[in-house]
Design a protein around this motif. Structure first.
Motif, short mmCIF file in Angstrom:
data_model
loop_
_atom_site.label_atom_id
_atom_site.label_comp_id
_atom_site.label_asym_id
_atom_site.label_seq_id
_atom_site.Cartn_x
_atom_site.Cartn_y
_atom_site.Cartn_z
N LYS A 22 17.06 24.33 33.23
CA LYS A 22 15.71 24.19 33.77
C LYS A 22 15.74 24.31 35.29
CE LYS A 22 13.56 22.27 30.01
NZ LYS A 22 12.21 22.34 29.53
N ASP A 23 14.63 24.77 35.84
CA ASP A 23 14.49 24.75 37.29
C ASP A 23 14.37 23.31 37.76
OD1 ASP A 23 14.64 27.45 37.76
OD2 ASP A 23 12.48 27.78 37.79
N ALA A 24 14.60 23.12 39.06
CA ALA A 24 14.45 21.80 39.66
C ALA A 24 13.13 21.76 40.43
CB ALA A 24 15.61 21.52 40.60
N TRP A 25 12.27 20.83 40.03
CA TRP A 25 11.00 20.61 40.73
C TRP A 25 11.01 19.23 41.36
CZ3 TRP A 25 6.49 22.14 36.85
CH2 TRP A 25 6.63 23.49 36.49
N THR A 26 10.30 19.09 42.47
CA THR A 26 10.07 17.77 43.02
C THR A 26 8.65 17.71 43.56
OG1 THR A 26 10.99 16.03 44.45
CG2 THR A 26 10.86 18.23 45.40
N ALA A 27 8.14 16.52 43.72
CA ALA A 27 6.83 16.34 44.33
C ALA A 27 6.99 15.69 45.69
CB ALA A 27 5.94 15.48 43.44
N LEU A 28 6.30 16.24 46.68
CA LEU A 28 6.30 15.68 48.04
C LEU A 28 4.87 15.64 48.52
CD1 LEU A 28 9.27 17.73 49.60
CD2 LEU A 28 9.33 15.32 48.92
N GLY A 29 4.40 14.46 48.87
CA GLY A 29 3.05 14.33 49.40
C GLY A 29 1.98 14.88 48.48
N GLY A 30 2.21 14.79 47.16
CA GLY A 30 1.21 15.24 46.20
C GLY A 30 1.33 16.71 45.81
N ARG A 31 2.22 17.43 46.51
CA ARG A 31 2.44 18.83 46.15
C ARG A 31 3.72 18.94 45.33
NH1 ARG A 31 0.00 19.27 51.32
NH2 ARG A 31 -1.49 20.99 51.44
N VAL A 32 3.73 19.89 44.40
CA VAL A 32 4.91 20.09 43.56
C VAL A 32 5.62 21.38 44.00
CG1 VAL A 32 5.76 20.44 41.20
CG2 VAL A 32 3.86 18.86 41.63
N CYS A 77 7.66 27.92 47.99
CA CYS A 77 8.17 27.27 46.77
C CYS A 77 7.13 26.36 46.12
CB CYS A 77 9.40 26.44 47.08
SG CYS A 77 10.81 27.40 47.66
N MET A 78 5.95 26.26 46.74
CA MET A 78 4.95 25.36 46.19
C MET A 78 4.33 25.97 44.94
SD MET A 78 1.42 23.88 47.62
CE MET A 78 0.40 23.02 46.41
N ILE A 79 4.30 25.17 43.87
CA ILE A 79 3.76 25.70 42.63
C ILE A 79 2.54 24.95 42.13
CG2 ILE A 79 5.88 26.73 41.78
CD1 ILE A 79 6.22 24.18 40.13
N GLY A 80 2.27 23.76 42.66
CA GLY A 80 1.11 23.05 42.15
C GLY A 80 0.90 21.70 42.78
N MET A 81 0.00 20.94 42.15
CA MET A 81 -0.35 19.61 42.64
C MET A 81 0.04 18.58 41.57
SD MET A 81 -1.72 20.29 45.58
CE MET A 81 -2.31 18.64 45.99
N LEU A 82 0.55 17.46 42.03
CA LEU A 82 0.87 16.36 41.10
C LEU A 82 -0.43 15.66 40.73
CD1 LEU A 82 3.23 14.82 39.78
CD2 LEU A 82 3.20 13.29 41.76
N VAL A 83 -0.67 15.52 39.43
CA VAL A 83 -1.88 14.82 38.95
C VAL A 83 -1.46 13.70 38.01
CG1 VAL A 83 -3.31 16.89 39.16
CG2 VAL A 83 -2.21 16.37 36.96
N GLU A 84 -2.39 12.83 37.68
CA GLU A 84 -2.06 11.75 36.76
C GLU A 84 -1.93 12.27 35.34
OE1 GLU A 84 -4.41 8.22 37.29
OE2 GLU A 84 -4.06 8.27 39.45
N GLU A 85 -1.22 11.52 34.53
CA GLU A 85 -1.01 11.88 33.13
C GLU A 85 -2.35 12.19 32.47
OE1 GLU A 85 1.97 13.05 31.51
OE2 GLU A 85 2.58 11.44 32.86
N GLY A 86 -2.45 13.34 31.81
CA GLY A 86 -3.68 13.70 31.12
C GLY A 86 -4.66 14.49 31.97
#
Ligand code: HEM
Length: 90
Positions: A22-32, A77-86
């Motif tokens: 799998k690729d490695a993703w991380t979230a920083l400041g709400g961005r993934v 490298c930004m691919i998205g935004m971190l959101v809450e479950e659901g």
């Protein structure tokens, strides 16, 4: 039209550890970010960087080098935004 960023939930993020092909993703400041291409270039080393893989790395990052401009460095490298479950289904 809104910006077509991917909405990433914590459980989706958790799967992206950089292991098992799998690729490695991380979230920083709400961005993934997909940090896979950066692993080999991180001045603190790949394994150290990968401590933030699959999770929110904001605190870890800030404890070590709050002066580093990750938004600039990782813009491509930004691919998205971190959101809450659901929230990705809405
Ligand atoms: C050093 C970038 C994440 C640990 C550095 C440096 C940069 C950088 C530019 C050199 C800083 C300087 O010399 O002032 C990034 C980026 C990250 C990231 C863009 C985005 C994900 C992390 C994480 C950790 C970490 C999550 C720890 C868990 C370190 C350490 C150094 C370092 C220990 C110091 C290396 C040394 O001076 O020997 N990083 N980093 N980094 N980073 Fe990161």
């Amino acid at each position: 039209a809104g910006t077509p960023y991917l909405k990433v939930t914590p459980s989706q993020l958790r799967a992206m550890t950089g292991r098992r092909g799998k690729d490695a993703w991380t979230a920083l400041g709400g961005r993934v970010y997909n940090i896979t291409p950066y692993v080999a270039f991180h001045p603190g080393g790949g394994p150290e960087l990968l401590r933030a893989a699959g999770r929110d790395g904001t605190r870890l990052f800030g404890e070590i080098h709050p002066w580093v401009n990750y938004e600039g460095m990782l813009a491509s490298c930004m691919i998205g935004m971190l959101v809450e479950e659901g929230e990705d289904k809405k």
